[in-house]
Motif scaffolding. Structure first.
Motif, PDB file in Angstrom:
ATOM      1  N   GLY A 164       0.806  -1.210   0.000  1.00 33.25           N
ATOM      2  CA  GLY A 164       0.000   0.000   0.000  1.00 33.25           C
ATOM      3  C   GLY A 164       0.843   1.265   0.000  1.00 33.25           C
ATOM      4  N   TRP A 165       0.168   2.384  -0.251  1.00 35.62           N
ATOM      5  CA  TRP A 165       0.857   3.669  -0.359  1.00 35.62           C
ATOM      6  C   TRP A 165      -0.037   4.786   0.145  1.00 35.62           C
ATOM      7  CZ3 TRP A 165       5.617   5.395  -1.267  1.00 35.62           C
ATOM      8  CH2 TRP A 165       5.788   6.743  -1.586  1.00 35.62           C
ATOM      9  N   THR A 166       0.520   5.667   0.948  1.00 35.53           N
ATOM     10  CA  THR A 166      -0.168   6.861   1.416  1.00 35.53           C
ATOM     11  C   THR A 166       0.574   8.082   0.889  1.00 35.53           C
ATOM     12  OG1 THR A 166      -0.870   5.761   3.465  1.00 35.53           O
ATOM     13  CG2 THR A 166      -0.943   8.168   3.428  1.00 35.53           C
ATOM     14  N   LEU A 170      -1.374  13.626   2.040  1.00 34.13           N
ATOM     15  CA  LEU A 170      -2.460  13.214   2.925  1.00 34.13           C
ATOM     16  C   LEU A 170      -1.994  13.061   4.363  1.00 34.13           C
ATOM     17  CD1 LEU A 170      -4.391  10.580   0.751  1.00 34.13           C
ATOM     18  CD2 LEU A 170      -4.917  12.996   1.110  1.00 34.13           C
ATOM     19  N   ASP A 171      -0.869  12.371   4.556  1.00 38.25           N
ATOM     20  CA  ASP A 171      -0.373  12.131   5.905  1.00 38.25           C
ATOM     21  C   ASP A 171       1.115  11.814   5.827  1.00 38.25           C
ATOM     22  OD1 ASP A 171       0.313  10.719   8.414  1.00 38.25           O
ATOM     23  OD2 ASP A 171      -1.833  10.919   8.834  1.00 38.25           O
ATOM     24  N   LEU A 172       1.944  12.696   6.382  1.00 38.05           N
ATOM     25  CA  LEU A 172       3.391  12.515   6.316  1.00 38.05           C
ATOM     26  C   LEU A 172       3.824  11.268   7.081  1.00 38.05           C
ATOM     27  CD1 LEU A 172       6.214  13.460   5.564  1.00 38.05           C
ATOM     28  CD2 LEU A 172       6.191  14.924   7.595  1.00 38.05           C
ATOM     29  N   GLY A 173       3.247  11.039   8.241  1.00 36.97           N
ATOM     30  CA  GLY A 173       3.642   9.893   9.048  1.00 36.97           C
ATOM     31  C   GLY A 173       3.350   8.573   8.355  1.00 36.97           C
ATOM     32  N   TRP A 174       2.143   8.415   7.829  1.00 37.46           N
ATOM     33  CA  TRP A 174       1.799   7.175   7.132  1.00 37.46           C
ATOM     34  C   TRP A 174       2.561   7.044   5.825  1.00 37.46           C
ATOM     35  CZ3 TRP A 174      -0.214   3.061   9.092  1.00 37.46           C
ATOM     36  CH2 TRP A 174      -1.047   3.141  10.213  1.00 37.46           C
ATOM     37  N   ASN A 175       2.888   8.189   5.219  1.00 35.23           N
ATOM     38  CA  ASN A 175       3.701   8.132   4.004  1.00 35.23           C
ATOM     39  C   ASN A 175       5.078   7.546   4.292  1.00 35.23           C
ATOM     40  OD1 ASN A 175       5.966   9.966   2.417  1.00 35.23           O
ATOM     41  ND2 ASN A 175       4.364   9.193   1.071  1.00 35.23           N
ATOM     42  N   LEU A 176       5.678   7.982   5.390  1.00 32.93           N
ATOM     43  CA  LEU A 176       7.000   7.463   5.754  1.00 32.93           C
ATOM     44  C   LEU A 176       6.938   5.980   6.108  1.00 32.93           C
ATOM     45  CD1 LEU A 176       8.401  10.439   7.891  1.00 32.93           C
ATOM     46  CD2 LEU A 176       8.934   9.842   5.516  1.00 32.93           C
ATOM     47  N   THR A 177       5.872   5.560   6.765  1.00 31.58           N
ATOM     48  CA  THR A 177       5.762   4.135   7.091  1.00 31.58           C
ATOM     49  C   THR A 177       5.548   3.275   5.857  1.00 31.58           C
ATOM     50  OG1 THR A 177       3.366   4.346   7.487  1.00 31.58           O
ATOM     51  CG2 THR A 177       4.839   4.616   9.379  1.00 31.58           C
ATOM     52  N   SER A 178       4.919   3.853   4.822  1.00 33.66           N
ATOM     53  CA  SER A 178       4.691   3.070   3.614  1.00 33.66           C
ATOM     54  C   SER A 178       5.903   3.050   2.688  1.00 33.66           C
ATOM     55  CB  SER A 178       3.469   3.613   2.854  1.00 33.66           C
ATOM     56  OG  SER A 178       3.671   4.964   2.467  1.00 33.66           O
ATOM     57  N   VAL A 179       6.834   4.007   2.845  1.00 34.82           N
ATOM     58  CA  VAL A 179       7.994   4.055   1.962  1.00 34.82           C
ATOM     59  C   VAL A 179       9.251   3.468   2.591  1.00 34.82           C
ATOM     60  CG1 VAL A 179       8.928   6.320   2.620  1.00 34.82           C
ATOM     61  CG2 VAL A 179       9.145   5.543   0.265  1.00 34.82           C
ATOM     62  N   ILE A 180       9.292   3.359   3.912  1.00 36.38           N
ATOM     63  CA  ILE A 180      10.539   2.988   4.572  1.00 36.38           C
ATOM     64  C   ILE A 180      10.979   1.570   4.216  1.00 36.38           C
ATOM     65  CG2 ILE A 180       9.336   2.247   6.672  1.00 36.38           C
ATOM     66  CD1 ILE A 180      12.784   3.924   6.454  1.00 36.38           C
ATOM     67  N   LEU A 181      10.060   0.619   4.232  1.00 32.19           N
ATOM     68  CA  LEU A 181      10.438  -0.762   3.951  1.00 32.19           C
ATOM     69  C   LEU A 181      10.865  -0.951   2.492  1.00 32.19           C
ATOM     70  CD1 LEU A 181      10.553  -2.963   6.066  1.00 32.19           C
ATOM     71  CD2 LEU A 181       8.411  -3.903   5.172  1.00 32.19           C
ATOM     72  N   PRO A 182      10.104  -0.438   1.509  1.00 32.88           N
ATOM     73  CA  PRO A 182      10.578  -0.531   0.122  1.00 32.88           C
ATOM     74  C   PRO A 182      11.914   0.185  -0.100  1.00 32.88           C
ATOM     75  CG  PRO A 182       8.259   0.048   0.173  1.00 32.88           C
ATOM     76  CD  PRO A 182       8.749   0.139   1.573  1.00 32.88           C
ATOM     77  N   ALA A 183      12.104   1.337   0.541  1.00 36.88           N
ATOM     78  CA  ALA A 183      13.353   2.085   0.356  1.00 36.88           C
ATOM     79  C   ALA A 183      14.540   1.333   0.927  1.00 36.88           C
ATOM     80  CB  ALA A 183      13.230   3.469   0.997  1.00 36.88           C
ATOM     81  N   ILE A 184      14.370   0.717   2.084  1.00 37.78           N
ATOM     82  CA  ILE A 184      15.459  -0.079   2.667  1.00 37.78           C
ATOM     83  C   ILE A 184      15.789  -1.255   1.766  1.00 37.78           C
ATOM     84  CG2 ILE A 184      16.060  -1.600   4.581  1.00 37.78           C
ATOM     85  CD1 ILE A 184      14.516   0.259   6.426  1.00 37.78           C
ATOM     86  N   THR A 185      14.757  -1.923   1.264  1.00 36.30           N
ATOM     87  CA  THR A 185      14.969  -3.066   0.371  1.00 36.30           C
ATOM     88  C   THR A 185      15.732  -2.648  -0.876  1.00 36.30           C
ATOM     89  OG1 THR A 185      12.863  -4.003   1.132  1.00 36.30           O
ATOM     90  CG2 THR A 185      13.817  -4.925  -0.874  1.00 36.30           C
ATOM     91  N   LEU A 186      15.338  -1.518  -1.456  1.00 37.89           N
ATOM     92  CA  LEU A 186      15.986  -1.054  -2.683  1.00 37.89           C
ATOM     93  C   LEU A 186      17.385  -0.518  -2.427  1.00 37.89           C
ATOM     94  CD1 LEU A 186      15.564  -0.565  -5.731  1.00 37.89           C
ATOM     95  CD2 LEU A 186      14.589   1.672  -5.154  1.00 37.89           C
ATOM     96  N   GLY A 187      17.599   0.093  -1.271  1.00 43.11           N
ATOM     97  CA  GLY A 187      18.875   0.747  -1.008  1.00 43.11           C
ATOM     98  C   GLY A 187      19.952  -0.145  -0.430  1.00 43.11           C
ATOM     99  N   CYS A 188      19.588  -1.331   0.080  1.00 47.45           N
ATOM    100  CA  CYS A 188      20.587  -2.168   0.757  1.00 47.45           C
ATOM    101  C   CYS A 188      21.698  -2.625  -0.192  1.00 47.45           C
ATOM    102  CB  CYS A 188      19.903  -3.381   1.386  1.00 47.45           C
ATOM    103  SG  CYS A 188      19.248  -3.052   3.031  1.00 47.45           S
ATOM    104  N   GLY A 189      21.342  -3.017  -1.393  1.00 44.84           N
ATOM    105  CA  GLY A 189      22.367  -3.433  -2.351  1.00 44.84           C
ATOM    106  C   GLY A 189      23.307  -2.297  -2.704  1.00 44.84           C
ATOM    107  N   GLN A 190      22.760  -1.097  -2.876  1.00 51.23           N
ATOM    108  CA  GLN A 190      23.582   0.061  -3.185  1.00 51.23           C
ATOM    109  C   GLN A 190      24.447   0.445  -1.990  1.00 51.23           C
ATOM    110  OE1 GLN A 190      23.409   0.959  -6.368  1.00 51.23           O
ATOM    111  NE2 GLN A 190      21.864  -0.654  -6.495  1.00 51.23           N
ATOM    112  N   LEU A 191      23.917   0.283  -0.786  1.00 51.92           N
ATOM    113  CA  LEU A 191      24.686   0.566   0.428  1.00 51.92           C
ATOM    114  C   LEU A 191      25.978  -0.247   0.442  1.00 51.92           C
ATOM    115  CD1 LEU A 191      23.143   0.540   4.026  1.00 51.92           C
ATOM    116  CD2 LEU A 191      25.394  -0.388   3.571  1.00 51.92           C
ATOM    117  N   ALA A 192      25.877  -1.529   0.126  1.00 51.21           N
ATOM    118  CA  ALA A 192      27.060  -2.386   0.129  1.00 51.21           C
ATOM    119  C   ALA A 192      28.074  -1.945  -0.915  1.00 51.21           C
ATOM    120  CB  ALA A 192      26.641  -3.843  -0.106  1.00 51.21           C
TER     121      ALA A 192
END
Length: 312
Positions: A164-166, A170-192
């Protein structure tokens, strides 16, 4: 003059990429007519729809017609939804941009201190642990990492939603909760990648003569590391950030589908399956322009980071 040269290269890249994608889509089995009318449609109805959509014309004629509209800012109209492609892309683009920015912020925000810590303790226990973690992240596909994160944080601990996506409006807090997990997943490979690259360059930079001179002058190790060694060591990191944009964009296709995000990547995937050629083409143009623009920005950042490039 440099800007004109870059613009010419951009035009050539767009021509090649858009024509190849247009031609490859035309080779796919099936067509939009089947998606619109279904399998039970008569040949007369199918022929009429093909004529209305211009699909009865040769490939080159259709491509040149689409290209002529693109020059005027017209991306065409979706075969399936009958909506302007430009409006569909504009609606989905903020989601993808926020995901890309969040992934890069997470990757760089963690990679810089990790790379610096590993370089300061090269060969020691901390460096070996960080190296092992980096290789583990590099060897884990994004869809596997995404499923694992969903299982732990969304299913087991239930601290963030799995899909899901907020919108941020509409809501900054729910937006951050909806983006944090996908962003971590996408960024972990680049982090390494970033951490290992920065570590290698920092170790080499710390062996330079001017670093030895700075030590002889009595400067603190922290000041030497952050003020004198990090900046010249960041050139390769900046290059990697620009080049890895393509990997990040490719990753958004998987991540947006896995986490149910309404972004450009998911739109392209859905359009490919529905044979919505013009929507796919619009997404390809958007991605191509973004990729070339970022690499052009990287060249400008080079000059800001290293004065030798600016005065060359």
């Amino acid at each position: 003059m440099i800007v004109v040269h870059r613009l010419v290269r951009l035009a050539v890249v767009l021509l090649v990429v858009t024509f190849l994608s247009y031609a490859l889509l035309d080779l796919l089995p099936g067509d939009p007519v089947t998606q619109i009318l279904g399998l039970s449609a008569t040949e007369e109805a199918r022929a009429q729809v093909r004529q209305d959509l211009g699909l009865d014309q040769p490939l080159l004629v259709r491509y040149l017609g689409w290209l002529g509209g693109l020059v005027t800012g017209d991306f065409g109209e979706s075969y399936i939804t009958r909506m302007p492609v430009a409006s569909e892309l504009a609606e989905r683009l903020p989601v993808t941009l926020e995901l890309l920015v969040a992934a890069q912020v997470i990757a760089l925000g963690l990679a810089i201190p990790v790379g610096v810590a590993a370089a300061r303790r090269a060969g020691r226990a901390l460096d070996q642990v960080l190296t092992a973690l980096s290789f583990a992240l590099l060897s884990t596909p994004v869809f596997v990492l995404g499923v694992l994160l969903i299982l732990v944080f969304a299913v087991t601990w239930q601290v963030v939603p799995a899909t899901g996506w907020t919108p941020i409006s509409l809501d900054l807090g729910w937006n951050l909760t909806s983006v944090i997990l996908p962003a971590i997943t996408l960024g972990c490979g680049q982090l390494a990648v970033y951490a290992r690259l920065l570590r290698t360059d920092l170790i080499a930079t710390l062996q330079e003569d001017y670093i030895t001179l700075a030590r002889a002058r009595g400067l603190s190790p922290r000041r030497i590391l952050w003020r004198h060694a990090l900046r010249p060591s960041a050139i390769s990191l900046i290059t990697a950030v620009g080049l890895n944009l393509g990997a990040l964009i490719g990753g958004t296709v998987i991540i947006e589908t896995l986490f149910g995000l309404p972004g450009v990547g998911r739109l392209i995937v859905d359009s490919i399956f529905s044979r919505d050629y013009l929507t796919v083409q619009g997404g390809v143009v958007l991605i191509s322009v973004g990729y070339v623009a970022v690499n052009f920005a990287v060249d400008l950042v080079y000059a800001a980071v290293d004065p030798r490039i600016r005065h060359a």
